[in-house]
Design an enzyme around this catalytic site. Sequence first.
Site, PDB file in Angstrom:
ATOM      1  N   GLU A  34     -12.188   5.158   7.252  1.00  0.00           N
ATOM      2  CA  GLU A  34     -11.675   4.186   8.217  1.00  0.00           C
ATOM      3  C   GLU A  34     -12.552   4.132   9.483  1.00  0.00           C
ATOM      4  O   GLU A  34     -12.105   3.669  10.522  1.00  0.00           O
ATOM      5  CB  GLU A  34     -10.229   4.538   8.590  1.00  0.00           C
ATOM      6  CG  GLU A  34      -9.242   4.384   7.440  1.00  0.00           C
ATOM      7  CD  GLU A  34      -7.784   4.619   7.850  1.00  0.00           C
ATOM      8  OE1 GLU A  34      -6.977   3.699   7.751  1.00  0.00           O
ATOM      9  OE2 GLU A  34      -7.465   5.749   8.258  1.00  0.00           O
ATOM     10  N   LYS A  89      -3.440   7.642  20.208  1.00  0.00           N
ATOM     11  CA  LYS A  89      -3.672   8.124  18.833  1.00  0.00           C
ATOM     12  C   LYS A  89      -5.136   7.902  18.454  1.00  0.00           C
ATOM     13  O   LYS A  89      -5.772   8.739  17.807  1.00  0.00           O
ATOM     14  CB  LYS A  89      -2.725   7.372  17.888  1.00  0.00           C
ATOM     15  CG  LYS A  89      -2.800   7.783  16.418  1.00  0.00           C
ATOM     16  CD  LYS A  89      -1.768   8.829  16.059  1.00  0.00           C
ATOM     17  CE  LYS A  89      -1.949   9.421  14.682  1.00  0.00           C
ATOM     18  NZ  LYS A  89      -1.157   8.791  13.650  1.00  0.00           N
ATOM     19  N   GLY A  92       0.846  -1.190   0.000  1.00  0.00           N
ATOM     20  CA  GLY A  92       0.000   0.000   0.000  1.00  0.00           C
ATOM     21  C   GLY A  92       0.872   1.227   0.000  1.00  0.00           C
ATOM     22  O   GLY A  92       1.199   1.785   1.047  1.00  0.00           O
ATOM     23  N   GLY A 135       0.498   4.408  -1.027  1.00  0.00           N
ATOM     24  CA  GLY A 135      -0.164   5.677  -1.297  1.00  0.00           C
ATOM     25  C   GLY A 135       0.686   6.783  -0.690  1.00  0.00           C
ATOM     26  O   GLY A 135       1.924   6.765  -0.773  1.00  0.00           O
ATOM     27  N   GLY A 146       2.796   5.297   2.501  1.00  0.00           N
ATOM     28  CA  GLY A 146       3.649   4.196   2.044  1.00  0.00           C
ATOM     29  C   GLY A 146       4.750   4.709   1.126  1.00  0.00           C
ATOM     30  O   GLY A 146       5.894   4.237   1.178  1.00  0.00           O
TER      31      GLY A 146
HETATM   32  P1  NAD Z   1      -3.633   6.220   0.852  1.00  0.00           P
HETATM   33  O1  NAD Z   1      -5.054   5.975   0.450  1.00  0.00           O
HETATM   34  O2  NAD Z   1      -2.909   7.384   0.280  1.00  0.00           O
HETATM   35  O3  NAD Z   1      -2.769   4.901   0.503  1.00  0.00           O
HETATM   36  C1  NAD Z   1      -3.258   3.603   0.584  1.00  0.00           C
HETATM   37  C2  NAD Z   1      -2.748   2.850  -0.651  1.00  0.00           C
HETATM   38  O4  NAD Z   1      -3.077   1.481  -0.521  1.00  0.00           O
HETATM   39  C3  NAD Z   1      -3.375   3.327  -1.975  1.00  0.00           C
HETATM   40  O5  NAD Z   1      -2.350   3.780  -2.864  1.00  0.00           O
HETATM   41  C4  NAD Z   1      -4.091   2.093  -2.508  1.00  0.00           C
HETATM   42  O6  NAD Z   1      -4.036   1.972  -3.935  1.00  0.00           O
HETATM   43  C5  NAD Z   1      -3.290   0.985  -1.829  1.00  0.00           C
HETATM   44  N1  NAD Z   1      -3.991  -0.309  -1.747  1.00  0.00           N
HETATM   45  C6  NAD Z   1      -5.291  -0.568  -1.447  1.00  0.00           C
HETATM   46  N2  NAD Z   1      -5.535  -1.895  -1.468  1.00  0.00           N
HETATM   47  C7  NAD Z   1      -4.353  -2.488  -1.755  1.00  0.00           C
HETATM   48  C8  NAD Z   1      -3.950  -3.844  -1.924  1.00  0.00           C
HETATM   49  N3  NAD Z   1      -4.825  -4.846  -1.784  1.00  0.00           N
HETATM   50  N4  NAD Z   1      -2.657  -4.100  -2.216  1.00  0.00           N
HETATM   51  C9  NAD Z   1      -1.762  -3.101  -2.378  1.00  0.00           C
HETATM   52  N5  NAD Z   1      -2.095  -1.784  -2.257  1.00  0.00           N
HETATM   53  C10 NAD Z   1      -3.372  -1.495  -1.956  1.00  0.00           C
HETATM   54  O7  NAD Z   1      -3.628   6.246   2.442  1.00  0.00           O
HETATM   55  P2  NAD Z   1      -2.590   7.001   3.431  1.00  0.00           P
HETATM   56  O8  NAD Z   1      -3.046   8.391   3.625  1.00  0.00           O
HETATM   57  O9  NAD Z   1      -1.220   6.735   2.958  1.00  0.00           O
HETATM   58  O10 NAD Z   1      -2.887   6.229   4.791  1.00  0.00           O
HETATM   59  C11 NAD Z   1      -2.422   4.921   5.052  1.00  0.00           C
HETATM   60  C12 NAD Z   1      -2.594   4.623   6.534  1.00  0.00           C
HETATM   61  O11 NAD Z   1      -1.768   5.531   7.289  1.00  0.00           O
HETATM   62  C13 NAD Z   1      -4.013   4.838   7.059  1.00  0.00           C
HETATM   63  O12 NAD Z   1      -4.292   3.943   8.096  1.00  0.00           O
HETATM   64  C14 NAD Z   1      -3.977   6.254   7.621  1.00  0.00           C
HETATM   65  O13 NAD Z   1      -4.954   6.503   8.605  1.00  0.00           O
HETATM   66  C15 NAD Z   1      -2.577   6.257   8.223  1.00  0.00           C
HETATM   67  N6  NAD Z   1      -1.977   7.588   8.386  1.00  0.00           N
HETATM   68  C16 NAD Z   1      -2.042   8.494   7.375  1.00  0.00           C
HETATM   69  C17 NAD Z   1      -1.437   9.739   7.551  1.00  0.00           C
HETATM   70  C18 NAD Z   1      -1.422  10.757   6.431  1.00  0.00           C
HETATM   71  O14 NAD Z   1      -0.984  11.890   6.666  1.00  0.00           O
HETATM   72  N7  NAD Z   1      -1.812  10.426   5.210  1.00  0.00           N
HETATM   73  C19 NAD Z   1      -0.795  10.040   8.760  1.00  0.00           C
HETATM   74  C20 NAD Z   1      -0.744   9.072   9.774  1.00  0.00           C
HETATM   75  C21 NAD Z   1      -1.344   7.837   9.573  1.00  0.00           C
END
Ligand code: NAD
Length: 300
Positions: A267, A184, A7, A9, A12
Amino acid sequence: MKIAVVGAGAMGSLFGGYLSQKNDVYLVDIWAEHVQAINENGLKIEEQDGQIRIFHPKATTDAKTVGVVELAVVFVKSIQTIEAMEENISLIGPDTMVLSLQNGYGNDADIRKFVDKKNIVLGTTAHGCTMKEPGFVYHAGVGQNHIGPVSSDRNAAEIVAAVLNECDLITDVSDDVMKLVWNKLFVNVGINAITALIDRTNACIADNPCANAVSKALVYEAVATANAGGANFDAATVFANVVEVARKTGLNRSSMLQDVSKKRKTEIDKINGAIVKEAEAHGVDVPANRLIVNLIHAKE
Ligand code: NAD
């Protein structure tokens, strides 16, 4: 170290990009356009000072081409963890360590369906990121990671912390990771769903008496639930922290507000929904959390 990010995104990509400075990193994501952009042009990360850094992790939509890795970092949304683990199980061998810094409660239980407890490392991150376009993320917030083991064995957590620290992702190891996860979670419980429903930035929790009252009800129920499970949080102290975080991040649009605005699934089931589930297990009544879960699902 051979590392896969499951993942890739916003978050990641950030972690995968930074880790690729010293490791053999594979970003595994179902988003083909993003994968292609990274492989063709590198992964671009814009820092807060406007500097754009380019990293060169490998990216793929097919985990089978990667083989077994030493560390898998799970960064799908927490509602997608089980599905992503199932689809990318070829990355996991008997000794593969798995790190989750996802938001929400229950990520360890989801990963435990596939991975030995001693290899799971859980934690929280104060970094923040948003996607700008395929292959390009904005590093919106810089902070520390706190991680810890979910078993009595600290070995995997120590190794993972060393790998992260070596790549400028400042990380410490805690003996009480569940306390970090709950703290958190309380913040997300008290801010995310309300801001998503009333379409306001985080400041509303501090400034708007009605939003503040709803947040207080949600957080006090969450604290009662955690304490029924054996924790020892003080509700007034926890809520004061939630309000302080909302004030400090006043201009931020919470991730749930962003998801709702973009008509994506939220979520909620791993945030307020996790409180409802835990509360049921401990015989605690949490009507405010039940209500807000239903409202968010109705909005979805
Ligand atoms: P995001 O939606 O940007 O990224 C998630 C990624 O997972 C997407 O690119 C999607 O295509 C991919 N994905 C979905 N199903 C998949 C699969 N089966 N196999 C492979 N890839 C797959 O989300 P994010 O903002 O990066 O958040 C990720 C986690 O981190 C969440 O739990 C979020 O709450 C947490 N988080 C986010 C932030 C932030 O600032 N964005 C900060 C702290 C924590």
